[in-house]
Structure formats: structure tokens, C-alpha cells
Design a protein around this motif. Structure first.
Motif, PDB file in Angstrom:
ATOM      1  N   ASP A  69       0.837  -1.209   0.000  1.00  9.50           N
ATOM      2  CA  ASP A  69       0.000   0.000   0.000  1.00  9.50           C
ATOM      3  C   ASP A  69       0.868   1.253   0.000  1.00  9.50           C
ATOM      4  OD1 ASP A  69      -2.160  -1.680   0.096  1.00  9.50           O
ATOM      5  OD2 ASP A  69      -2.577  -1.358   2.225  1.00  9.50           O
ATOM      6  N   TRP A  70       1.941   1.206   0.798  1.00  8.77           N
ATOM      7  CA  TRP A  70       2.823   2.366   0.912  1.00  8.77           C
ATOM      8  C   TRP A  70       3.495   2.685  -0.415  1.00  8.77           C
ATOM      9  CZ3 TRP A  70       8.153   2.662   0.231  1.00  8.77           C
ATOM     10  CH2 TRP A  70       8.730   3.881   0.582  1.00  8.77           C
ATOM     11  N   ILE A  71       4.068   1.666  -1.072  1.00 14.66           N
ATOM     12  CA  ILE A  71       4.820   1.915  -2.295  1.00 14.66           C
ATOM     13  C   ILE A  71       3.901   2.327  -3.439  1.00 14.66           C
ATOM     14  CG2 ILE A  71       4.819  -0.426  -3.299  1.00 14.66           C
ATOM     15  CD1 ILE A  71       7.866   0.044  -3.823  1.00 14.66           C
ATOM     16  N   LYS A  72       2.651   1.838  -3.393  1.00 14.10           N
ATOM     17  CA  LYS A  72       1.677   2.247  -4.403  1.00 14.10           C
ATOM     18  C   LYS A  72       1.309   3.715  -4.212  1.00 14.10           C
ATOM     19  CE  LYS A  72      -2.835   1.023  -6.312  1.00 14.10           C
ATOM     20  NZ  LYS A  72      -4.020   0.112  -6.200  1.00 14.10           N
ATOM     21  N   ALA A  73       1.120   4.112  -2.961  1.00  9.90           N
ATOM     22  CA  ALA A  73       0.767   5.505  -2.666  1.00  9.90           C
ATOM     23  C   ALA A  73       1.904   6.463  -3.048  1.00  9.90           C
ATOM     24  CB  ALA A  73       0.418   5.655  -1.192  1.00  9.90           C
ATOM     25  N   GLN A  74       3.151   6.001  -2.874  1.00  5.20           N
ATOM     26  CA  GLN A  74       4.315   6.822  -3.192  1.00  5.20           C
ATOM     27  C   GLN A  74       4.635   6.829  -4.692  1.00  5.20           C
ATOM     28  OE1 GLN A  74       5.984   8.654  -0.850  1.00  5.20           O
ATOM     29  NE2 GLN A  74       4.429   7.922   0.598  1.00  5.20           N
ATOM     30  N   ARG A  75       4.016   5.873  -5.418  1.00  2.00           N
ATOM     31  CA  ARG A  75       4.291   5.708  -6.848  1.00  2.00           C
ATOM     32  C   ARG A  75       5.772   5.405  -7.092  1.00  2.00           C
ATOM     33  NH1 ARG A  75       0.589  10.413  -9.815  1.00  2.00           N
ATOM     34  NH2 ARG A  75      -1.419   9.720  -8.934  1.00  2.00           N
ATOM     35  N   TYR A  76       6.288   4.542  -6.220  1.00  2.00           N
ATOM     36  CA  TYR A  76       7.679   4.123  -6.313  1.00  2.00           C
ATOM     37  C   TYR A  76       7.769   2.760  -6.989  1.00  2.00           C
ATOM     38  CZ  TYR A  76       9.253   7.746  -3.008  1.00  2.00           C
ATOM     39  OH  TYR A  76       9.561   8.923  -2.397  1.00  2.00           O
TER      40      TYR A  76
END
Length: 354
Positions: A161-168
């Protein structure tokens, strides 16, 4: 050694039809299980190649060497005692020397623990199977990333969820393990993709996170926690589930799906049967494997009782077995010395022809 060799060389001492047909619980779909007792040739017995047991590939034909058979009888093994108590109409071959093995020689209060203990094991097995039936595992296996979490302020966020939100990109992440900590890592991110970071996991089949070389002075982006214990437990359960799916009896599973009770009904039928045999044994001192309540037991096999009902029934029988053992006239343990003396006499007679 094979079963065929045992028979061709005249080493077979006892053979019978076992399982549901011996219990009086067979149906037109039932397989024919065979069990037996054999003895080894003199040279092999005294040599280095002792064979305790021989079976076919499907394990529905199992034969025990005489010494192993006696050893298990003295331990009050339920399968061996049932073998000794086989109804006459199921006996296919019986060497005269086997008449010396009497049920009275081996029955004791020790059976309370072995019969009931085996039944409890089966109940636990049924519980495990219930879990598999009710909670199937998706075929797509979870990855290490699914057990990684990012620490944000006072919260814990799933890494995905975190990496998706950061678009990383996960491949541009670099991890270093924090000293004096368990499962905690500093995560760095390579915006330009030039630092050679190895990502959080090497690939989808990885069993651990991937560590990278990070230059001193790089700024920590966030802290990441990998729950390795949870991932390991998941992998164990996942593998056990799909191994069970691969090996399960499809016909038997179809019955379990049909009654929708969430348990292996055949397993529970034999559990209740075994407990009832043990209860009678404590009350009467006799072992009767052919059941008189065929319809009741087959109803359990058909899934006509809930799992909770069967657990309660089993608990009630277990209580009666405990009480019955206190009042039973059975001896506390089998007479090992007498049995050993008999075994030696039987071997001496069998080997006298060599």
C-alpha cells in the motif's frame, strides 16, 4: 522382500481382510484391505537384513514380521490388537502356530491410553482437515512483500500500500538491516535508478528480504519491518494445504463437500468406532471389532451429524472410558516375559526345519 516373496517362500503365518469389511462397515465402494503376519528366513533374521514390515505401494496390503507384531501387541497398538481379533469369516490363512497367541495374553488397561490416545490424535487430525476444508488457500502464493510493513509515525502500513501511494518502484528500494533489532530495516530509495539497489526481494520466490550496499550518509526514507515468523508459518500451512489437495482421495473429499460439515466424515466415523470399542473393552474385557451399530456409524460417515455433535459424543465416551478403566478387571499391563518366552518358542519351532 515383497509380499509375493513372503507367500512363495511359505513364510506367511496369518492373513486376513481388514478395515471396513472386518468392522462390518463396508459399502459397495469399499476397498479390500489385507493385513498379515510373516516370519523371516533363519539366515535373514540372524543376519543384518531384518525386515519389520512389508507393504504394497498403496498401503492397503500390510504384513508384519512376527517379532514386530508381538512388539506392537505388547504396546497395545490398536491396529495389531484388531488384527489379532479379526472375525473368523475375514481370516484367509492361519498357521497353527498362531493359535498360541491369545487375546487374553495382550489385553490390559494399557489399551485405555492407546485406543483413546489414537482417537484423540484422529480428532486433532480431523480438526486440521476441517481447517483445510473451511479455509482453502488460494493457488497464488503470497510473497515476502506481503509480510513487509512500513513504519509511519505511530502507524504500520502494508508495504504494498505504501509503495503504491508513493508511486515508487520496488526494484529501486535498498534495505540495510538495523543492528540490535529483529526484522527491522532502513529503507532507502533511488530516485534516478543509478545506485544499484537490489529491491526489497530478489524475486517472487524469495524467502527473505534482499539487502543492498548503501553509501554512508544516504538519507533513510522510511523504516521497514519484515515479519519472518508469520511468513514462515504461512508457507508451512500453504504447502501442507496444497500437498493435501494433491494427495486427497477425490471420492472421499466429494462426500465431505456434499455434507458441508467441514470435516472428514470417514475419519470421524472410525474415531467414534474406536472409542466405542475401547469403552466396551473396559466394560467387558473383550475386544469386538465387528460393530453392531453399523447404521449409526455409516450415518456419521455420510455426514449426518455436525462436527460439534461428534466432538461432544467423543468427549462423553472418553469420560466413560476413564471411569470404566477404574472398575475394569483387566490387568494393568501385558505380561512381557510370558510373551517373549512364547515368541522364542515359536521361532525355535519355525526354524527347526532349517
Amino acid at each position: 522382500m515383497t509380499i509375493q516373496e513372503i507367500k512363495e517362500k511359505g513364510l506367511l503365518l496369518f492373513e486376513c481382510v481388514s478395515g471396513s469389511k472386518a468392522y462390518g462397515l463396508d459399502t459397495p465402494e469399499s476397498d479390500t484391505d489385507l493385513k498379515g503376519v510373516f516370519y523371516l528366513p533363519k539366515e535373514q533374521f540372524f543376519g543384518l537384513e531384518y525386515v519389520a514390515q512389508v507393504q504394497n505401494e498403496t498401503n492397503d496390503e500390510v504384513y508384519y514380521e512376527l517379532g514386530r507384531f508381538m512388539e506392537l501387541l505388547l504396546k497395545s497398538n490398536p491396529n495389531m490388537l484388531e488384527l489379532l481379533a479379526t472375525p473368523e469369516d475375514c481370516v484367509l490363512l492361519k498357521h497353527p502356530i498362531m493359535e498360541r497367541l491369545t487375546m487374553e495374553m495382550f489385553l490390559s488397561k494399557q489399551t485405555k491410553d492407546t485406543f483413546a490416545g489414537y482417537a484423540v490424535t484422529q480428532i486433532r487430525k480431523a480438526k486440521g482437515l476441517k481447517k483445510k476444508i473451511v479455509n482453502p488457500f488460494p493457488k497464488e502464493k503470497k510473497e515476502v512483500l506481503d509480510f513487509c510493513f512500513v513504519l509511519q509515525n505511530y502507524d504500520v502500513v502494508p508495504f504494498r500500500d505504501w509503495i503504491k501511494a508513493q508511486r515508487y518502484d520496488e526494484e529501486r528500494c535498498g534495505l540495510i538491516k538495523l543492528p540490535h533489532s529483529k526484522g527491522l530495516y532502513a529503507l532507502f530509495y533511488d530516485q534516478m535508478g543509478t545506485k544499484g539497489y537490489k529491491g526489497v526481494q530478489k524475486n517472487s520466490h524469495s524467502n527473505e528480504v534482499s539487502l543492498s550496499s548503501v553509501e554512508e550518509g544516504e538519507k533513510v526514507h522510511v523504516y521497514l519491518c519484515f515479519n519472518a515468523e508469520s511468513y514462515s508459518s504461512y508457507c508451512k500451512d500453504y504447502n501442507a494445504y496444497w500437498e493435501w489437495v494433491e494427495k486427497r482421495n477425490q471420492e472421499r473429499y466429494a462426500v465431505n463437500e456434499k455434507h458441508q460439515g467441514g470435516y472428514d466424515s470417514k475419519n470421524m466415523m472410525h474415531t467414534i468406532r474406536l472409542l466405542q470399542v475401547a469403552e466396551e473393552l473396559m466394560e467387558t474385557g473383550k475386544l469386538n471389532i465387528r460393530r453392531q451399530n453399523r447404521e449409526d456409524l455409516l450415518a456419521i460417515k455420510a455426514g449426518n451429524k455436525s462436527y460439534e455433535e461428534l466432538l461432544l459424543l467423543a468427549e462423553n465416551i472418553l469420560e466413560r472410558i476413564e471411569f470404566g478403566a477404574k472398575e475394569s478387571d483387566l490387568k494393568d499391563f501385558p505380561d512381557i516375559e510370558k510373551a517373549e518366552k512364547l515368541l522364542i518358542e515359536m521361532r525355535e519351532e519355525l526354524y527347526s526345519r532349517y
